[in-house]
Design a protein around this motif. Structure first.
Motif, mmCIF file in Angstrom:
data_model
loop_
_atom_site.group_PDB
_atom_site.id
_atom_site.type_symbol
_atom_site.label_atom_id
_atom_site.label_comp_id
_atom_site.label_asym_id
_atom_site.label_seq_id
_atom_site.Cartn_x
_atom_site.Cartn_y
_atom_site.Cartn_z
ATOM 1 N N PHE A 77 0.841 -1.205 0.000
ATOM 2 C CA PHE A 77 0.000 0.000 0.000
ATOM 3 C C PHE A 77 0.872 1.250 0.000
ATOM 4 O O PHE A 77 1.843 1.339 0.761
ATOM 5 C CB PHE A 77 -0.905 0.022 1.240
ATOM 6 N N ARG A 78 0.533 2.205 -0.889
ATOM 7 C CA ARG A 78 1.201 3.503 -0.941
ATOM 8 C C ARG A 78 0.136 4.583 -1.138
ATOM 9 O O ARG A 78 -0.881 4.364 -1.805
ATOM 10 C CB ARG A 78 2.232 3.564 -2.072
ATOM 11 N N ASN A 79 0.410 5.755 -0.579
ATOM 12 C CA ASN A 79 -0.483 6.909 -0.687
ATOM 13 C C ASN A 79 0.293 8.071 -1.289
ATOM 14 O O ASN A 79 1.322 8.483 -0.740
ATOM 15 C CB ASN A 79 -1.031 7.286 0.693
ATOM 16 N N TYR A 80 -0.185 8.596 -2.442
ATOM 17 C CA TYR A 80 0.520 9.652 -3.161
ATOM 18 C C TYR A 80 -0.379 10.877 -3.312
ATOM 19 O O TYR A 80 -1.603 10.762 -3.490
ATOM 20 C CB TYR A 80 0.942 9.183 -4.560
ATOM 21 N N GLN A 81 0.257 12.032 -3.257
ATOM 22 C CA GLN A 81 -0.422 13.290 -3.547
ATOM 23 C C GLN A 81 -0.312 13.601 -5.030
ATOM 24 O O GLN A 81 0.734 13.401 -5.647
ATOM 25 C CB GLN A 81 0.201 14.436 -2.733
ATOM 26 N N ILE A 82 -1.395 14.101 -5.623
ATOM 27 C CA ILE A 82 -1.389 14.516 -7.032
ATOM 28 C C ILE A 82 -0.972 15.984 -7.073
ATOM 29 O O ILE A 82 -1.700 16.860 -6.612
ATOM 30 C CB ILE A 82 -2.768 14.325 -7.675
ATOM 31 N N ASN A 83 0.192 16.235 -7.627
ATOM 32 C CA ASN A 83 0.727 17.589 -7.697
ATOM 33 C C ASN A 83 0.554 18.114 -9.116
ATOM 34 O O ASN A 83 1.068 17.521 -10.070
ATOM 35 C CB ASN A 83 2.206 17.608 -7.291
ATOM 36 N N VAL A 128 2.925 10.473 0.379
ATOM 37 C CA VAL A 128 2.479 11.060 1.635
ATOM 38 C C VAL A 128 2.693 10.086 2.794
ATOM 39 O O VAL A 128 3.248 10.439 3.824
ATOM 40 C CB VAL A 128 0.996 11.465 1.541
ATOM 41 N N GLY A 129 2.273 8.842 2.626
ATOM 42 C CA GLY A 129 2.340 7.866 3.692
ATOM 43 C C GLY A 129 0.941 7.576 4.220
ATOM 44 O O GLY A 129 -0.026 8.263 3.871
ATOM 45 N N PRO A 130 0.771 6.571 5.038
ATOM 46 C CA PRO A 130 1.788 5.646 5.566
ATOM 47 C C PRO A 130 2.106 4.518 4.589
ATOM 48 O O PRO A 130 1.488 4.412 3.522
ATOM 49 C CB PRO A 130 1.097 5.097 6.810
ATOM 50 N N ARG A 131 3.054 3.668 4.990
ATOM 51 C CA ARG A 131 3.423 2.492 4.210
ATOM 52 C C ARG A 131 3.173 1.231 5.040
ATOM 53 O O ARG A 131 3.477 1.194 6.220
ATOM 54 C CB ARG A 131 4.892 2.520 3.827
ATOM 55 N N PHE A 132 2.643 0.222 4.388
ATOM 56 C CA PHE A 132 2.535 -1.082 5.034
ATOM 57 C C PHE A 132 2.335 -2.140 3.967
ATOM 58 O O PHE A 132 1.987 -1.838 2.814
ATOM 59 C CB PHE A 132 1.401 -1.117 6.069
ATOM 60 N N CYS A 133 2.560 -3.368 4.370
ATOM 61 C CA CYS A 133 2.488 -4.520 3.464
ATOM 62 C C CYS A 133 1.549 -5.547 4.076
ATOM 63 O O CYS A 133 1.633 -5.841 5.274
ATOM 64 C CB CYS A 133 3.883 -5.099 3.246
ATOM 65 N N LEU A 134 0.658 -6.098 3.266
ATOM 66 C CA LEU A 134 -0.329 -7.072 3.721
ATOM 67 C C LEU A 134 -0.024 -8.427 3.108
ATOM 68 O O LEU A 134 0.049 -8.557 1.880
ATOM 69 C CB LEU A 134 -1.746 -6.630 3.336
#
Length: 318
Positions: free
Chosen positions: A215-221, A243-249
């Motif tokens: 999982f990744r969270n990005y801002q659209i610039n 942006v965050g956070p980061r984790f793996c499932l």
């Protein structure tokens, strides 16, 4: 002091029948406006087959007892990303999870549940479930990095709706297709939600690598000014800032029911963290056993090969 002046109320009687306002009308300062009949309008929509679907998805987020601070911060980061989520108190994980969590979700009016279960204060498991009928998935959470420790430069509006992207691997296998649909229903913010903003300024990226869901969270610039606006379709000028956070499932099992039931899928590549730790201890214990055996072999070699005493060994002691 003088007495207060009484305000007289002028009552005007009119013989005209048009002054009476019906329930379907609304009186304004200048005229009477006809109001549309909502019941009749909804009935006409149902007859024409154009009933509007309203997504009332709500997610219950809660944890088990004895959770560590790092995993609790991860839960708070996810709650901040989901404006349609509701929190609740901690739950004893050793009890009957299925009955307790389904009842809590029903009391909160939630249709989904995210349950963070911490064991031995070091292993984190995530349950994703559709309450109360299922299905549900059990994950092991790895590579946890919260927003506080990453300190990335990206930023987006809190409560805005995300764009969700999935890698092509999700369409290749049936269990990944089920995971994709479950992730879309839980992480996608409903339209016109009272706590959401009508903007799309960040992206949730789900990708599959090494049988893990990342999982990744990005801002659209979008770099533009008021005088020079960006034309539609100019995607080459848009950039993504994490942006965050980061984790793996790591998926473990998929159940038919909510928090249990018949097992639909079981990951053959999953190894319990208890087994991993026991193997590491055995590897460390093997080094000590090798040292003990080497000392024993040395003692046996000395006893079997004793050196004869020299006749002139103690001549200078006299």
């Amino acid at each position: 002091m003088g007495k207060k002046r009484k305000h007289s109320i002028a009552i005007v009687h009119s013989n005209d029948d048009t002054d009476e306002v019906s329930p379907a009308q609304k009186r304004t300062l200048s005229s009477i406006v006809e109001q549309p009949n909502k019941v009749q309008h909804n009935h006409e929509q149902q007859e024409n087959g154009h009933t509007a679907f309203r997504n009332k998805e709500k997610v219950l987020v809660l944890t088990s007892r004895r959770i560590t601070f790092r995993y609790r911060h991860l839960m708070m980061d996810i709650v901040g990303l989901l404006p349609h989520s509701k929190r609740d108190v901690k739950v004893q994980s050793k009890d009957n999870k299925a009955a307790t969590l389904n009842e809590l979700a029903d009391l909160k009016g939630c249709t989904s549940c995210l349950f963070f279960e911490c064991r031995k204060k070091q292993d984190l498991y995530l349950w994703m479930s559709k309450c109360p009928s299922g299905p549900s998935v059990k994950f092991q959470v790895k590579a946890v990095h919260t927003m506080a420790e990453l300190k990335l430069t990206g930023n987006h509006l809190k409560g805005s709706r995300p764009l969700m992207t999935f890698s092509s691997t999700f369409d290749m296998h049936p269990h990944f297709q089920l995971l994709k649909e479950l992730l879309k229903q839980i992480f996608c913010t409903p339209k016109d939600h009272r706590k959401s903003k009508p903007f799309f300024d960040h992206v949730f990226a789900f990708s599959v690598a090494d049988n893990h869901v990342w999982f990744r969270n990005y801002q659209i610039n979008v770099p533009h000014q008021d005088a020079d606006k960006l034309p539609k379709g100019a995607l080459d000028k848009m950039t993504l800032i994490e942006v965050g956070p980061r984790f793996c499932l790591h998926p473990i099992k998929i159940f038919v029911g909510s928090f249990g039931g018949q097992i639909v899928y079981e990951n053959p590549f999953y190894v319990s963290p208890n087994v991993v730790r026991s193997q590491e201890k055995r590897a460390k214990a093997g080094k000590y056993v090798k040292k003990v055996k080497a000392k024993q072999r040395r003692k046996t070699h000395i006893m079997m090969n004793q050196v004869e005493l020299d006749e002139l060994a103690g001549i200078w002691k006299e």
